[in-house]
Write a protein that holds these residues in place. Sequence first.
Motif, PDB file in Angstrom:
ATOM      1  N   PHE A 120      -3.160  29.580  -5.341  1.00  0.00           N
ATOM      2  CA  PHE A 120      -3.386  30.598  -4.406  1.00  0.00           C
ATOM      3  C   PHE A 120      -4.017  31.702  -4.887  1.00  0.00           C
ATOM      4  CE2 PHE A 120      -1.431  30.172  -0.266  1.00  0.00           C
ATOM      5  CZ  PHE A 120      -1.062  28.909  -0.277  1.00  0.00           C
ATOM      6  N   VAL A 121      -5.090  32.412  -4.462  1.00  0.00           N
ATOM      7  CA  VAL A 121      -5.618  33.326  -4.997  1.00  0.00           C
ATOM      8  C   VAL A 121      -5.473  34.578  -3.580  1.00  0.00           C
ATOM      9  CG1 VAL A 121      -7.732  34.720  -5.597  1.00  0.00           C
ATOM     10  CG2 VAL A 121      -7.445  32.121  -5.954  1.00  0.00           C
ATOM     11  N   ASP A 122      -4.983  35.471  -4.050  1.00  0.00           N
ATOM     12  CA  ASP A 122      -4.777  36.780  -3.129  1.00  0.00           C
ATOM     13  C   ASP A 122      -5.840  37.932  -3.463  1.00  0.00           C
ATOM     14  OD1 ASP A 122      -2.562  35.672  -1.506  1.00  0.00           O
ATOM     15  OD2 ASP A 122      -1.349  35.937  -3.296  1.00  0.00           O
ATOM     16  N   VAL A 123      -6.457  38.411  -2.400  1.00  0.00           N
ATOM     17  CA  VAL A 123      -7.432  39.505  -2.592  1.00  0.00           C
ATOM     18  C   VAL A 123      -6.997  40.729  -1.925  1.00  0.00           C
ATOM     19  CG1 VAL A 123      -9.683  39.897  -2.166  1.00  0.00           C
ATOM     20  CG2 VAL A 123      -9.266  37.679  -2.652  1.00  0.00           C
ATOM     21  N   PHE A 124      -7.085  41.691  -2.642  1.00  0.00           N
ATOM     22  CA  PHE A 124      -6.484  43.024  -2.110  1.00  0.00           C
ATOM     23  C   PHE A 124      -7.832  44.056  -2.185  1.00  0.00           C
ATOM     24  CE2 PHE A 124      -2.885  40.774  -3.854  1.00  0.00           C
ATOM     25  CZ  PHE A 124      -2.049  41.128  -2.736  1.00  0.00           C
ATOM     26  N   VAL A 125      -7.827  44.943  -1.406  1.00  0.00           N
ATOM     27  CA  VAL A 125      -8.827  46.020  -1.439  1.00  0.00           C
ATOM     28  C   VAL A 125      -7.983  47.247  -1.412  1.00  0.00           C
ATOM     29  CG1 VAL A 125     -10.597  47.337  -0.321  1.00  0.00           C
ATOM     30  CG2 VAL A 125     -10.592  45.125  -0.394  1.00  0.00           C
ATOM     31  N   GLU A 126      -8.533  48.224  -2.309  1.00  0.00           N
ATOM     32  CA  GLU A 126      -7.752  49.553  -2.452  1.00  0.00           C
ATOM     33  C   GLU A 126      -8.262  50.765  -1.616  1.00  0.00           C
ATOM     34  OE1 GLU A 126      -7.086  49.378  -6.583  1.00  0.00           O
ATOM     35  OE2 GLU A 126      -6.878  51.519  -6.913  1.00  0.00           O
ATOM     36  N   ASP A 127      -7.580  51.438  -0.988  1.00  0.00           N
ATOM     37  CA  ASP A 127      -7.961  52.444  -0.168  1.00  0.00           C
ATOM     38  C   ASP A 127      -8.442  53.819  -1.163  1.00  0.00           C
ATOM     39  OD1 ASP A 127      -7.768  54.042   2.726  1.00  0.00           O
ATOM     40  OD2 ASP A 127      -7.723  55.367   1.011  1.00  0.00           O
ATOM     41  N   ASN A 128      -9.596  54.132  -0.962  1.00  0.00           N
ATOM     42  CA  ASN A 128     -10.359  55.083  -1.928  1.00  0.00           C
ATOM     43  C   ASN A 128      -9.602  56.331  -2.031  1.00  0.00           C
ATOM     44  OD1 ASN A 128     -12.207  53.418  -3.086  1.00  0.00           O
ATOM     45  ND2 ASN A 128     -13.967  54.175  -1.842  1.00  0.00           N
ATOM     46  N   VAL A 129      -8.895  56.782  -0.932  1.00  0.00           N
ATOM     47  CA  VAL A 129      -8.343  57.932  -1.269  1.00  0.00           C
ATOM     48  C   VAL A 129      -6.677  57.930  -1.344  1.00  0.00           C
ATOM     49  CG1 VAL A 129      -7.483  60.094   0.198  1.00  0.00           C
ATOM     50  CG2 VAL A 129      -9.835  58.845   0.381  1.00  0.00           C
ATOM     51  N   THR A 130      -6.122  56.842  -0.830  1.00  0.00           N
ATOM     52  CA  THR A 130      -4.591  56.853  -1.200  1.00  0.00           C
ATOM     53  C   THR A 130      -4.254  56.089  -2.228  1.00  0.00           C
ATOM     54  OG1 THR A 130      -4.004  54.804   0.566  1.00  0.00           O
ATOM     55  CG2 THR A 130      -4.017  57.254   1.543  1.00  0.00           C
ATOM     56  N   GLY A 131      -5.085  55.136  -2.452  1.00  0.00           N
ATOM     57  CA  GLY A 131      -5.083  54.048  -3.416  1.00  0.00           C
ATOM     58  C   GLY A 131      -4.100  52.880  -3.127  1.00  0.00           C
ATOM     59  N   LYS A 132      -3.821  52.959  -1.616  1.00  0.00           N
ATOM     60  CA  LYS A 132      -2.763  51.845  -1.395  1.00  0.00           C
ATOM     61  C   LYS A 132      -3.809  50.486  -1.245  1.00  0.00           C
ATOM     62  CE  LYS A 132      -0.287  50.555   2.540  1.00  0.00           C
ATOM     63  NZ  LYS A 132       0.175  50.859   3.884  1.00  0.00           N
ATOM     64  N   LYS A 133      -3.039  49.242  -1.761  1.00  0.00           N
ATOM     65  CA  LYS A 133      -3.761  47.994  -1.787  1.00  0.00           C
ATOM     66  C   LYS A 133      -3.412  47.369  -0.335  1.00  0.00           C
ATOM     67  CE  LYS A 133      -3.522  47.274  -6.554  1.00  0.00           C
ATOM     68  NZ  LYS A 133      -3.186  46.024  -7.458  1.00  0.00           N
ATOM     69  N   VAL A 134      -4.514  46.636   0.310  1.00  0.00           N
ATOM     70  CA  VAL A 134      -4.345  45.904   1.554  1.00  0.00           C
ATOM     71  C   VAL A 134      -4.929  44.678   1.213  1.00  0.00           C
ATOM     72  CG1 VAL A 134      -4.873  45.706   3.834  1.00  0.00           C
ATOM     73  CG2 VAL A 134      -4.709  47.986   2.706  1.00  0.00           C
ATOM     74  N   LYS A 135      -4.093  43.544   1.531  1.00  0.00           N
ATOM     75  CA  LYS A 135      -4.571  42.108   1.593  1.00  0.00           C
ATOM     76  C   LYS A 135      -5.626  41.898   2.563  1.00  0.00           C
ATOM     77  CE  LYS A 135      -2.885  37.232   1.204  1.00  0.00           C
ATOM     78  NZ  LYS A 135      -1.782  36.617   1.154  1.00  0.00           N
ATOM     79  N   CYS A 136      -6.799  41.481   1.896  1.00  0.00           N
ATOM     80  CA  CYS A 136      -7.716  41.000   2.888  1.00  0.00           C
ATOM     81  C   CYS A 136      -8.223  39.584   2.832  1.00  0.00           C
ATOM     82  CB  CYS A 136      -9.012  41.973   2.710  1.00  0.00           C
ATOM     83  SG  CYS A 136      -9.667  41.807   1.126  1.00  0.00           S
ATOM     84  N   ASN A 137      -7.967  38.875   2.149  1.00  0.00           N
ATOM     85  CA  ASN A 137      -8.351  37.500   1.938  1.00  0.00           C
ATOM     86  C   ASN A 137      -7.251  36.543   1.255  1.00  0.00           C
ATOM     87  OD1 ASN A 137     -11.173  38.888   1.964  1.00  0.00           O
ATOM     88  ND2 ASN A 137     -11.500  36.671   2.457  1.00  0.00           N
ATOM     89  N   GLU A 138      -7.499  35.378   1.214  1.00  0.00           N
ATOM     90  CA  GLU A 138      -6.617  34.442   0.698  1.00  0.00           C
ATOM     91  C   GLU A 138      -7.275  33.101   0.656  1.00  0.00           C
ATOM     92  OE1 GLU A 138      -2.414  34.269   2.547  1.00  0.00           O
ATOM     93  OE2 GLU A 138      -2.793  32.001   2.562  1.00  0.00           O
TER      94      GLU A 138
END
Lengths: 171, 171, 171, 171, 171, 171
Positions: F90-108
Amino acid sequence: MKAKTAKQSLAITTKLVLPNDTNTLGNLFGGELLAWMDVISSISAHRHCKRVVVTAAVNNVSFQQPIKEASIVTLEAKVSRAFTSSMEIFVDVFVEDNVTGKKVKCNEAIYTFVAVDQNGGPIAVPKLIPETEEEKQRYEGALRRKQLSLILAGKMKPDDAMELKKLFMGG
Amino acid sequence: MKAKTAKQSLAITTKLVLPNDTNTLGNLFGGELLAWMDVISSISAHRHCKRVVVTAAVNNVSFQQPIKEASIVTLEAKVSRAFTSSMEIFVDVFVEDNVTGKKVKCNEAIYTFVAVDQNGGPIAVPKLIPETEEEKQRYEGALRRKQLSLILAGKMKPDDAMELKKLFMGG
Amino acid sequence: MKAKTAKQSLAITTKLVLPNDTNTLGNLFGGELLAWMDVISSISAHRHCKRVVVTAAVNNVSFQQPIKEASIVTLEAKVSRAFTSSMEIFVDVFVEDNVTGKKVKCNEAIYTFVAVDQNGGPIAVPKLIPETEEEKQRYEGALRRKQLSLILAGKMKPDDAMELKKLFMGG
Amino acid sequence: MKAKTAKQSLAITTKLVLPNDTNTLGNLFGGELLAWMDVISSISAHRHCKRVVVTAAVNNVSFQQPIKEASIVTLEAKVSRAFTSSMEIFVDVFVEDNVTGKKVKCNEAIYTFVAVDQNGGPIAVPKLIPETEEEKQRYEGALRRKQLSLILAGKMKPDDAMELKKLFMGG
Amino acid sequence: MKAKTAKQSLAITTKLVLPNDTNTLGNLFGGELLAWMDVISSISAHRHCKRVVVTAAVNNVSFQQPIKEASIVTLEAKVSRAFTSSMEIFVDVFVEDNVTGKKVKCNEAIYTFVAVDQNGGPIAVPKLIPETEEEKQRYEGALRRKQLSLILAGKMKPDDAMELKKLFMGG
Amino acid sequence: MKAKTAKQSLAITTKLVLPNDTNTLGNLFGGELLAWMDVISSISAHRHCKRVVVTAAVNNVSFQQPIKEASIVTLEAKVSRAFTSSMEIFVDVFVEDNVTGKKVKCNEAIYTFVAVDQNGGPIAVPKLIPETEEEKQRYEGALRRKQLSLILAGKMKPDDAMELKKLFMGG
């Protein structure tokens, strides 16, 4: 601006050395590794300051041993010290033994990034809090390295480089 | 082995900054420039010693100003000093004004290469003869930089770094 | 617009053939060399006219011998003749002997570039002054090559191609 | 060796112009297109002779109009004539209208490939049978172009170039 | 919106596996093939709907055998079914025997693309008319695959997946 | 062969979306992301079995939202189940918010790799021990996905797919 720990800026990337990345000896091409280290350092710097950052300098990269094609390479970057608007980043490079999986450190590099605004002007960044023994050592050394850069660039007199003088004068 | 002049190792490359080479600000990506400098330095080192050479270290690269997409960039690399089997190379980077064609220096880097045999063992290289004023200055500085690297790597005591001590002690 | 010498447009690039650049025989991939020649020609054309330039044609590239991986390759481009808004550029390709360092010419190509404005319309470029014997020969030949292109494209009648007719009719 | 039709060597490739492929004007970079044409020509030459082939020459590539980023581009390559061990290939380049899907021809190039053995020596290739009107025209023209190349390279006297002389002397 | 035949969306690309495209075993790198299939699928989807399209999903790519360096590879993509704004595309991958020229199918993949407007919102696309036996089979299967995706993503209850239930319950 | 935990196979890579990686909309090009996921999955598979591994299949990649240029993207890959010689990753893909640094999952994505010997034949791999809740769920699902693949490939009858039948028959 709230100071941050070194750990908060940790950025890790693991890569496979493909034929595309090799030099004419079949090892990882030095220029490619420099580019990889530049990217992961910029991500670490960004994580520390949450600003657009640009490479300001590369210092003391040493290539101690060739990295063969098909190696699994891990780069770990962490801010070692933050100045007004610049950040010094250490990148440690590890190669993994294909049979035991044991990681061996094979390279180390120091990059400097600067946080910039839309016009390329410098922006202040948060202070760095070193926590581990290694983080503290690197934090201390950063000042000496900065003075050294200024002297080599002719922007500081050796006499004013307090930290460096201690090194040579037993001070 | 016959000594060679610095000029004999001169290597020049002129490049156009294509979209492919840019960072997210539309300027030449730092990692790409590091790779370009690595290649042209290796060619210069090869011209000096006619051996297979590998990158040993990168020191003091400073990025003084961004280089925009579509710029014409010229890299000039020349051996500044040869030691037993290693060579220090200076790379000067120039950008060309699109209207006047005037070249302005925008970066400088120092790379170290080592000549190696089939097993990766070091091979002796010819001595270097500096001729111009700049070549002589860089030749002199190379020893200080070498001592500095050894100290930073914990392989030399500050007390034994004669050249460096002079800098700090007015010697 | 002031005429310029051929020498003022000289553009040089030296490259190392990396695994990334090879074809399935382990030699420099033809398409890669064509791209390298395109870039250095465009820089030469730009140096002559100081305008944005686009590739208009490629003529008579001959690949006389394969260039092996790890070769050091030097490309030298120079404008051979300027017409109203187009420029013919000669690219000479040299490979360096790894032991003696002697450069041997291994390829030659002729590219044509056009200076364009923001809408892609042609802009006038300065005339070219050939100085050396070779520059003069290439300058003379350029007209014949232009007539030939026009004939092959059906834009000129063979009868009107004065320069070419001389070649075949002893004129 | 059994002769083959031109159609048997047809090779088609359809590509999307990605940012990676563009020049600084946002159009398909000329050098990239040259590389694409080189690959598809080599596939066509291979289909004709079933041998390892290498690029021998590029003639008469003309870039009639810029190809924008995001365009869908189709390259069609077909052998136009086979000589002893060399083959002339025509590449036609089409761009597709994004709304109507209509393909418009925007470039044409002529490449020459040679079939080689393990030592790089030439190998005989099958003869080509042109069938359509266009294939016949290109087949006829190939001889004139070959004579022209030999004259330009100083390997044939204009007087011996029968096909070409006809063009200029009404013969 | 007028329905279109599957054939109208056919997109073909033929490629040569260069060293640049290989993994560390000297075969075509899986990630590279995935990227090639993504591009040709997007061209096929675009030909069907004449809209900007983005990759929505990749399903059931199977790599049945390694593709060696220097292979000639042909990818054929065709829309198998169009839903409201999404299109399912089949990509068949063939490798050509270097001596006989016979093409052997070696891979198959199913991609899904969505037509989007300037804000990334979905746009309706034309219906697809399958004609050949294979086109009809793939058209039928597309619904089952869509239901399966919805179930796996937790967006449909197994009970509502009529097409799929038939498969398991002999219905 | 000693079984291993899922965690032991975890492989992480963090990347910056450069212009070089984008599609014509300025977002991360789908094909590039597929290649990134392929590499990090292969590293994870290698960490589990310490063998040479090759991509066998790609299943159920869904692209839920575009990833913009300049984004920081993290890919985390972990073996979800090991069969005789194949491993599902399984590959989970996360993008990081440029301001808060919070990672959001966007793909699997789900990839399958096979361990191979020098001739490409399959080699047995260690069993996998799932520990966390998510690891256990993915471990369970792997069998259903394997049966599904076999059915779709015509290598298993729906009636024999016990795990899948339960899903549809309330079993």
